[in-house]
Motif scaffolding. Structure first.
Motif, short mmCIF file in Angstrom:
data_model
loop_
_atom_site.label_atom_id
_atom_site.label_comp_id
_atom_site.label_asym_id
_atom_site.label_seq_id
_atom_site.Cartn_x
_atom_site.Cartn_y
_atom_site.Cartn_z
N GLY A 314 0.50 -1.09 -0.61
CA GLY A 314 -0.10 0.11 -0.76
C GLY A 314 1.11 1.26 -0.12
O GLY A 314 1.58 1.55 0.67
N PHE A 315 0.71 2.37 -0.99
CA PHE A 315 0.58 3.96 -1.00
C PHE A 315 0.33 4.45 -0.95
O PHE A 315 1.35 5.98 -0.71
N GLY A 316 -1.17 4.31 -0.14
CA GLY A 316 -1.26 5.80 0.16
C GLY A 316 -1.54 6.19 -1.19
O GLY A 316 -1.48 6.75 -2.08
N GLU A 317 -1.55 7.98 -0.77
CA GLU A 317 -1.19 8.96 -1.83
C GLU A 317 -0.17 9.63 -2.29
O GLU A 317 -0.15 10.13 -2.91
N PHE A 318 1.07 8.54 -2.04
CA PHE A 318 2.38 9.36 -1.59
C PHE A 318 2.99 9.11 -3.23
O PHE A 318 4.51 9.17 -3.61
N GLN A 319 2.37 7.91 -4.40
CA GLN A 319 2.92 7.72 -5.46
C GLN A 319 2.09 8.64 -6.31
O GLN A 319 1.74 7.47 -7.33
N PRO A 320 1.48 9.66 -6.65
CA PRO A 320 0.21 9.67 -7.74
C PRO A 320 1.00 9.85 -9.41
O PRO A 320 2.12 9.72 -9.16
N ILE A 321 -0.12 9.11 -10.38
CA ILE A 321 0.60 9.55 -11.85
C ILE A 321 -0.33 10.51 -12.25
O ILE A 321 0.31 10.50 -14.12
N ALA A 322 -0.76 11.55 -11.81
CA ALA A 322 -1.94 11.62 -12.64
C ALA A 322 -1.30 13.85 -11.77
O ALA A 322 -1.81 13.78 -10.28
N PRO A 323 -0.43 14.30 -12.23
CA PRO A 323 -0.57 15.80 -11.06
C PRO A 323 -1.88 16.62 -11.23
O PRO A 323 -2.59 16.38 -11.85
N GLY A 324 -2.00 17.32 -9.88
CA GLY A 324 -2.73 18.66 -9.17
C GLY A 324 -4.12 17.60 -8.51
O GLY A 324 -3.84 16.22 -8.29
N ASP A 325 -5.11 18.87 -8.45
CA ASP A 325 -6.50 18.10 -7.71
C ASP A 325 -7.92 18.46 -7.73
O ASP A 325 -8.32 17.98 -7.50
N SER A 326 -6.88 18.47 -9.26
CA SER A 326 -8.25 18.36 -10.34
C SER A 326 -9.53 16.86 -10.12
O SER A 326 -8.85 15.25 -9.74
N PRO A 327 -10.84 16.42 -10.37
CA PRO A 327 -11.29 15.53 -10.42
C PRO A 327 -10.80 13.95 -11.34
O PRO A 327 -10.96 13.24 -10.63
N GLU A 328 -10.16 14.93 -12.48
CA GLU A 328 -9.49 13.40 -13.37
C GLU A 328 -8.34 12.96 -12.90
O GLU A 328 -8.28 11.94 -12.66
N ALA A 329 -7.77 13.90 -12.55
CA ALA A 329 -6.55 13.72 -11.65
C ALA A 329 -6.76 12.69 -10.46
O ALA A 329 -5.74 11.61 -9.96
N ARG A 330 -7.72 12.82 -9.43
CA ARG A 330 -7.58 12.12 -8.17
C ARG A 330 -8.09 10.65 -8.86
O ARG A 330 -7.89 9.58 -8.33
N ALA A 331 -8.59 10.50 -9.80
CA ALA A 331 -9.72 9.61 -10.52
C ALA A 331 -8.29 8.85 -10.93
O ALA A 331 -8.49 7.10 -10.85
N GLN A 332 -7.69 9.02 -11.51
CA GLN A 332 -6.32 8.59 -12.22
C GLN A 332 -5.75 7.93 -11.17
O GLN A 332 -5.47 6.82 -11.31
N ASN A 333 -5.18 8.89 -10.48
CA ASN A 333 -4.22 8.36 -9.06
C ASN A 333 -4.69 7.45 -8.04
O ASN A 333 -4.21 6.35 -7.36
N ARG A 334 -6.34 6.73 -7.80
CA ARG A 334 -7.08 5.96 -7.08
C ARG A 334 -7.84 4.60 -8.45
O ARG A 334 -7.95 4.31 -8.88
N ARG A 335 -6.28 3.79 -7.63
CA ARG A 335 -6.06 2.63 -8.50
C ARG A 335 -5.58 2.03 -8.27
O ARG A 335 -4.29 1.82 -6.96
N ILE A 336 -5.59 0.15 -8.42
CA ILE A 336 -4.80 -0.65 -8.09
C ILE A 336 -4.02 -1.51 -9.00
O ILE A 336 -4.03 -1.17 -10.27
N GLU A 337 -2.60 -1.53 -9.15
CA GLU A 337 -0.91 -1.74 -10.09
C GLU A 337 -1.03 -3.04 -9.65
O GLU A 337 -1.07 -3.75 -8.56
N LEU A 338 -0.63 -3.72 -10.84
CA LEU A 338 -0.02 -5.79 -11.13
C LEU A 338 0.95 -5.27 -12.06
O LEU A 338 0.99 -4.34 -13.02
N LYS A 339 2.44 -5.73 -11.37
CA LYS A 339 3.23 -6.06 -11.89
C LYS A 339 3.93 -7.08 -12.01
O LYS A 339 4.49 -7.90 -10.36
N LEU A 340 4.40 -7.61 -12.68
CA LEU A 340 5.07 -8.93 -12.91
C LEU A 340 6.86 -9.05 -12.48
O LEU A 340 7.20 -8.53 -13.21
N THR A 341 7.25 -9.36 -11.84
CA THR A 341 8.52 -9.06 -11.09
C THR A 341 9.34 -10.47 -10.97
O THR A 341 8.54 -11.08 -10.78
N GLU A 342 11.14 -10.30 -10.57
CA GLU A 342 11.50 -11.82 -10.26
C GLU A 342 11.74 -11.42 -8.67
O GLU A 342 11.96 -9.94 -8.13
N LYS A 343 12.04 -12.04 -7.81
CA LYS A 343 12.29 -12.05 -6.47
C LYS A 343 13.48 -10.86 -6.20
O LYS A 343 14.39 -12.29 -6.87
#
Length: 343
Positions: A314-343
């Motif tokens: 969990g990263f909270g609000e501290f890694q946004p992908i859209a800058p600003g406080d507009s409704p559109e930016a906040r909607a993009q920042n509310r997300r679940i990300e999946l990343k396939l990596t190696e341990k």
């Protein structure tokens, strides 16, 4: 005229203090440079001394063994000289005995005296023989000690040669292992990238008709509104449907990836920067983002995805992908990300 001469004399005397100050400054600078040079020489000598310390100890041991060998050779020579003297005395005694025996044969009047002398010389001869035997034993012992010293010197030289050979061999092995490790890592990365591409390709086919799901770099991004209700971390019906498709793709992928590739799917939860009310279930955005990521991981596990291949963060609000406080930016920042990596 006298006044002019006095002025010239006074004016000429003013140069001397400045000359002395300049000379003193020059001497101080030269002493400073000499001090720096001496300190540098001392540091360099310490480093050279530290590197050659082991070699000096071995050379000292060899010198000590060489000195002992020389002493033993000198003692052996002394004993050999003593033995030669004893043998010479023995020869003289034998000659004297022969002479006395001839006198005994030639004159019977001196038989008793000659017999006594013969007995005396015989005793001395026995003593000399014993001394000679002891000297021979000492010479044999010295020969054994000399052989042992030579063996020790040979062992020290072999140890030095073996140490140098091991050092060269170790350097070559380290370089070879480094090259092999780099090749293996590159192969593993290529394999993981290939399976990552297959995984995201399948997700694109499965979820290509969803507008709220997109790919950002090497991550698959779900908007939180698709999966969760506002302020909650329980998957809604639409979220359950999307995660079921994702779980099926992961189960198929887990069967195809070789077991020696240590992969993991990381599920990251993110929120916008709007603070949560204190009366809700979650005290802050940290807790909400972590709870959403954990909820997705638990659902995937329930659908057969191996638990050791999943991770939640969990990263909270501290890694946004859209800058600003507009409704559109906040909607993009509310997300679940999946990343396939190696341990």
């Amino acid at each position: 005229m006298a006044l002019a001469r006095n002025r010239r004399r006074d004016k000429g005397g003013d140069y001397w203090p400045g000359f002395v100050d300049a000379l003193s400054t020059l001497l101080i600078a030269i002493m400073f440079l000499l001090t720096v040079f001496v300190v540098a020489q001392f540091v360099l000598s310490r480093e050279i001394t530290g590197k050659d310390e082991v070699l000096n100890r071995l050379n000292n041991q060899i010198a000590e063994l060489t000195q002992l060998l020389a002493l033993e050779k000198s003692g052996k020579q002394d004993l050999e000289d003593t033995l030669a003297n004893l043998q010479s005395s023995l020869a003289q005694s034998e000659s004297e005995r022969t002479r006395l025996q001839s006198l005994l044969d030639s004159g019977s009047g001196a038989a008793a005296q000659s017999e006594a002398k013969i007995n005396d010389l015989t005793g001395k001869l026995n003593d000399e023989q014993q001394v000679s035997a002891r000297a021979m034993s000492q010479i044999e012992l010295l020969n054994q000690q000399i052989a042992a010293l030579r063996a020790q010197i040979a062992a020290v030289e072999q140890a030095l040669q073996a140490s140098e050979a091991r050092d060269q061999s170790s350097q070559a092995k380290i370089a070879d292992l480094g090259r092999r490790l780099n090749v293996a890592l590159a192969q593993r990365v290529q394999e993981l990238n290939r399976y990552r591409s297959d995984f995201f390709g399948r997700l694109r086919e499965i979820l290509s008709d969803r507008q709220n799901i997109r790919i950002v770099g090497d991550r698959f991004v779900f908007q939180s509104e698709v999966l969760f209700p506002s302020g909650g971390a329980d998957l809604n019906p639409q979220g359950l449907d999307e995660m079921s498709k994702l779980a099926a793709a992961l189960v198929d992928l887990a069967r195809e990836i070789p077991p020696d590739i240590n992969w993991v799917l990381r599920v990251d939860g993110h929120t916008d920067n709007v603070p949560l009310s204190g009366n809700g279930r979650y005290p802050d955005n940290w807790a909400l983002s972590s709870a959403r990521a954990i909820s997705v991981v638990k659902f995937l596990i329930s659908k057969g995805v191996p638990a050791d291949r999943l991770a939640a963060a969990g990263f909270g609000e501290f890694q946004p992908i859209a800058p600003g406080d507009s409704p559109e930016a906040r909607a993009q920042n509310r997300r679940i990300e999946l990343k396939l990596t190696e341990k």
